[in-house]
Scaffold this active site. Structure first.
Site, PDB file in Angstrom:
ATOM      1  CD  GLU A 149      -2.737   1.150   0.176  1.00 14.86           C
ATOM      2  OE1 GLU A 149      -3.562   0.263  -0.008  1.00 14.86           O
ATOM      3  OE2 GLU A 149      -2.575   2.118  -0.599  1.00 14.86           O
ATOM      4  CG  PHE A 150       2.761   2.520  -2.775  1.00 14.15           C
ATOM      5  CD1 PHE A 150       4.076   2.425  -2.352  1.00 14.15           C
ATOM      6  CD2 PHE A 150       2.264   1.542  -3.629  1.00 14.15           C
ATOM      7  CE1 PHE A 150       4.895   1.378  -2.769  1.00 14.15           C
ATOM      8  CE2 PHE A 150       3.069   0.485  -4.047  1.00 14.15           C
ATOM      9  CZ  PHE A 150       4.390   0.404  -3.620  1.00 14.15           C
ATOM     10  NE  ARG A 152       0.362  11.324  -0.698  1.00 15.00           N
ATOM     11  CZ  ARG A 152       0.162  12.416  -1.426  1.00 15.00           C
ATOM     12  NH1 ARG A 152       0.936  13.465  -1.294  1.00 15.00           N
ATOM     13  NH2 ARG A 152      -0.838  12.478  -2.292  1.00 15.00           N
ATOM     14  CB  ALA A 250      13.320  22.584   3.961  1.00 16.86           C
ATOM     15  N   GLY A 255       7.664  12.617  10.112  1.00 17.64           N
ATOM     16  CA  GLY A 255       7.183  11.758  11.190  1.00 17.64           C
ATOM     17  C   GLY A 255       6.196  10.769  10.599  1.00 17.64           C
ATOM     18  CB  CYS A 258       5.075   4.741   6.864  1.00 15.68           C
ATOM     19  SG  CYS A 258       3.437   4.023   6.863  1.00 15.68           S
ATOM     20  CE  LYS A 261       5.345   0.523  10.154  1.00 16.88           C
ATOM     21  NZ  LYS A 261       5.389  -0.472   9.079  1.00 16.88           N
ATOM     22  CE  LYS A 318      -0.130  13.093   5.762  1.00 14.84           C
ATOM     23  NZ  LYS A 318       0.200  12.560   4.471  1.00 14.84           N
TER      24      LYS A 318
HETATM   25  C1  UDX Z   1       4.120   7.853   3.762  1.00 14.23           C
HETATM   26  C2  UDX Z   1       4.289   7.594   2.261  1.00 14.23           C
HETATM   27  O1  UDX Z   1       4.218   8.836   1.555  1.00 14.23           O
HETATM   28  C3  UDX Z   1       3.228   6.629   1.760  1.00 14.23           C
HETATM   29  O2  UDX Z   1       3.450   6.323   0.393  1.00 14.23           O
HETATM   30  C4  UDX Z   1       3.279   5.338   2.590  1.00 14.23           C
HETATM   31  O3  UDX Z   1       2.254   4.456   2.205  1.00 14.23           O
HETATM   32  C5  UDX Z   1       3.147   5.656   4.068  1.00 14.23           C
HETATM   33  O4  UDX Z   1       4.159   6.623   4.472  1.00 14.23           O
HETATM   34  P1  UDX Z   1       2.486   9.307   5.294  1.00 14.23           P
HETATM   35  O5  UDX Z   1       3.377   8.900   6.411  1.00 14.23           O
HETATM   36  O6  UDX Z   1       1.019   9.161   5.467  1.00 14.23           O
HETATM   37  O7  UDX Z   1       2.872   8.494   3.941  1.00 14.23           O
HETATM   38  O8  UDX Z   1       2.747  10.856   4.972  1.00 14.23           O
HETATM   39  P2  UDX Z   1       3.612  11.697   3.951  1.00 14.23           P
HETATM   40  O9  UDX Z   1       2.713  12.650   3.266  1.00 14.23           O
HETATM   41  O10 UDX Z   1       4.487  10.870   3.121  1.00 14.23           O
HETATM   42  O11 UDX Z   1       4.491  12.560   4.971  1.00 14.23           O
HETATM   43  C6  UDX Z   1       5.419  11.930   5.858  1.00 14.23           C
HETATM   44  C7  UDX Z   1       6.136  12.978   6.670  1.00 14.23           C
HETATM   45  O12 UDX Z   1       7.024  13.717   5.834  1.00 14.23           O
HETATM   46  C8  UDX Z   1       5.229  14.024   7.342  1.00 14.23           C
HETATM   47  O13 UDX Z   1       5.689  14.242   8.653  1.00 14.23           O
HETATM   48  C9  UDX Z   1       5.405  15.261   6.492  1.00 14.23           C
HETATM   49  O14 UDX Z   1       5.224  16.437   7.242  1.00 14.23           O
HETATM   50  C10 UDX Z   1       6.863  15.106   6.050  1.00 14.23           C
HETATM   51  N1  UDX Z   1       7.174  15.807   4.795  1.00 14.23           N
HETATM   52  C11 UDX Z   1       6.566  15.426   3.634  1.00 14.23           C
HETATM   53  C12 UDX Z   1       8.131  16.822   4.792  1.00 14.23           C
HETATM   54  O15 UDX Z   1       8.715  17.160   5.823  1.00 14.23           O
HETATM   55  N2  UDX Z   1       8.438  17.421   3.597  1.00 14.23           N
HETATM   56  C13 UDX Z   1       7.853  17.077   2.419  1.00 14.23           C
HETATM   57  O16 UDX Z   1       8.199  17.671   1.404  1.00 14.23           O
HETATM   58  C14 UDX Z   1       6.884  16.045   2.437  1.00 14.23           C
END
Ligand code: UDX
Length: 436
Positions: A149-150, A152, A250, A255, A258, A261, A318
């Site tokens: 699964e991908f 977000r 940036a 966090g 996923c 971990k 987020k």
């Molecule tokens: C992630 C993957 O994107 C997704 O494909 C997978 O299935 C699960 O893990 P998720 O953890 O739900 O998804 O959130 P995501 O939107 O990827 O953001 C992860 C973290 O990165 C957040 O804390 C977000 O604030 C941070 N982030 C994201 C940044 O700091 N900068 C960015 O440009 C993008």
């Protein structure tokens, strides 16, 4: 088609909603009776935009249960969507996967396709197959497929409906055809591969995305010192199609459930085969460093935080989620409280989850209440509604109008014009504060 989903967490509930909306009859099971009770009452146990409505729209096609046995004997396809939390040594804990496999083995009576959606180490599909075989009470054929699964959080439904690809790992073409049929309505391109590669694709994708963010955060550190603006740098980099403009935001780091971990798991997997994945270790180190740098910036500019009143905007990991797992707000707030700061907090959705973790803080119900008497406001989660804050009015409420923007939501020029001292990530401060 009859579909079963085991696990009513993010992945399982989204899978349930999508499959039911496509028109399949779905049995969703979870061992937590509270969760199932809520779902049966039409209440979604997690906050995820559109999910509640989708479940409601397709309620005639969704059935709920508490046992793996119900799932194993309902669907021709059984999606396994249970957690694989991180163990102390960084490896993924496969106990829930193993238990489900055992119970499927014990209870299945007809041919089924077991589809693993949980993030699992390469080789787990084979392991699941062996466990099912070992515990089978009623001999029948079955297949185990990997279908990572991908999605977000915060845009899970959108991602599931408009995914870039559906990865199907199987050694059996007939099984693949069945799964493709189940997903056909989504019209998403399917990438067919073997099970071990499919399992690896998930880890490699998350590790790469986490690395991309840590990379831009490292660049941000340099930008601050040399006088460059990381937002401009990211924009300029992103125009190169080979790089792309996504995941170059940036901030105070990544966090969620996923990235942390899965990067730990991949480092562990690499260690086990004798490869020292230094790059991924650095990805994690940079991420741990970002909140520390942010706190340092606050301490320096406030001349220490003891007895200072600090307002925190956003605590979820987020926007558009109430999920607090690995949220950057946790180390930041805990450290500020430890250093003697009085911390006030506002988050539009995550309060009910955050209260259990963030003790010794004052919860506020509005941004105005949060701002009252503060020496600084920190932006930790970039909720869209923060874009509409009336900063001029908020300034009147603050003791000292200072903003530390951990997500680069605003521009220094604009904030200075209103009369704020404004600090962000990877964007050096220009001299002179104008007051109006
Ligand atoms: C992630 C993957 O994107 C997704 O494909 C997978 O299935 C699960 O893990 P998720 O953890 O739900 O998804 O959130 P995501 O939107 O990827 O953001 C992860 C973290 O990165 C957040 O804390 C977000 O604030 C941070 N982030 C994201 C940044 O700091 N900068 C960015 O440009 C993008």
């Amino acid at each position: 088609m009859r579909i079963s989903v085991i696990g009513a967490g993010y992945v399982g509930l989204v899978q349930t909603a999508i499959m039911a909306n496509i028109g399949h009859d779905v049995m969703c099971v979870d061992s937590d009776p509270e969760k199932i009770k809520k779902l049966k009452n039409g209440e979604c146990p997690i906050y995820e935009p559109e999910l509640q409505d989708m479940i409601e729209d397709a309620k005639a096609q969704i059935f709920y249960g508490n046992t793996v046995e119900q799932a194993a004997n309902w669907g021709e396809i059984v999606f396994v969507c249970v957690g694989t939390p991180e163990k102390e040594d960084g490896s993924p804990d496969l106990q829930y996967i193993d238990n489900v496999a055992k119970e499927i083995g014990e209870s299945m009576r007809e041919h089924i396709i077991v589809v693993n959606k949980s993030t699992v180490p390469p080789g787990t599909a084979h392991r699941v197959k062996e466990i099912i075989q070992k515990y089978q009470k009623f001999p029948t054929t079955f297949d185990v497929v990997s279908n990572p699964e991908f999605l977000r959080e915060g845009c899970a439904i959108h991602d599931a409906m408009n995914g870039d690809r559906i990865v199907i790992g199987t050694d059996n073409w007939k099984t693949a055809e069945k799964l493709i049929e189940a997903y056909q309505e989504l019209q998403t391109q399917v990438f067919l591969t073997d099970t071990i590669s499919a399992e690896m694709i998930k880890y490699a994708s998350n590790a790469f995305l986490a690395t991309k963010i840590s990379f831009i955060n490292a660049i941000a550190q340099i930008c601050e010192q040399v006088g460059a603006d990381v937002k401009e740098v990211a924009r300029g980099m992103g125009l190169d199609h080979r790089i792309g403009d996504k995941f170059l935001g940036a901030g105070i780091g990544w966090g969620g459930s996923c990235f942390g971990k899965d990067t730990s798991a991949l480092i562990h997997i690499a260690d086990q085969i004798g490869y020292d994945f230094k790059m991924l270790k650095a990805t994690k180190e940079i991420n741990e460093q970002m909140p520390k740098e942010f706190i340092q910036k606050i301490q320096t500019n406030l001349n220490g935080v003891n007895d200072k009143i600090i307002g925190v905007l956003g605590v979820a990991f987020k926007p558009d989620t109430d999920d607090m797992r690995d949220a950057r707000s946790i180390p930041i707030i805990q450290k500020l409280v430890k250093e003697g700061a009085i911390v006030k907090v506002y988050d539009p959705v995550a309060k009910h989850n955050a209260e259990k973790i963030l003790t010794n803080v004052q919860w506020t119900n509005t941004i105005e209440e949060l701002a009252e008497n503060t020496d600084a406001i920190l932006i930790i989660t970039e909720w869209k509604e923060f874009k509409d804050i009336k900063w001029r009015e908020i300034k009147q409420k603050m003791r000292n109008p200072r903003i530390f923007d951990g997500r680069n939501m605003f521009e220094e020029e604009e904030m200075k014009r209103i009369g704020y001292e404004y600090y962000s990530i990877g964007r050096p401060n220009k001299e002179g504060i104008h007051n109006q």
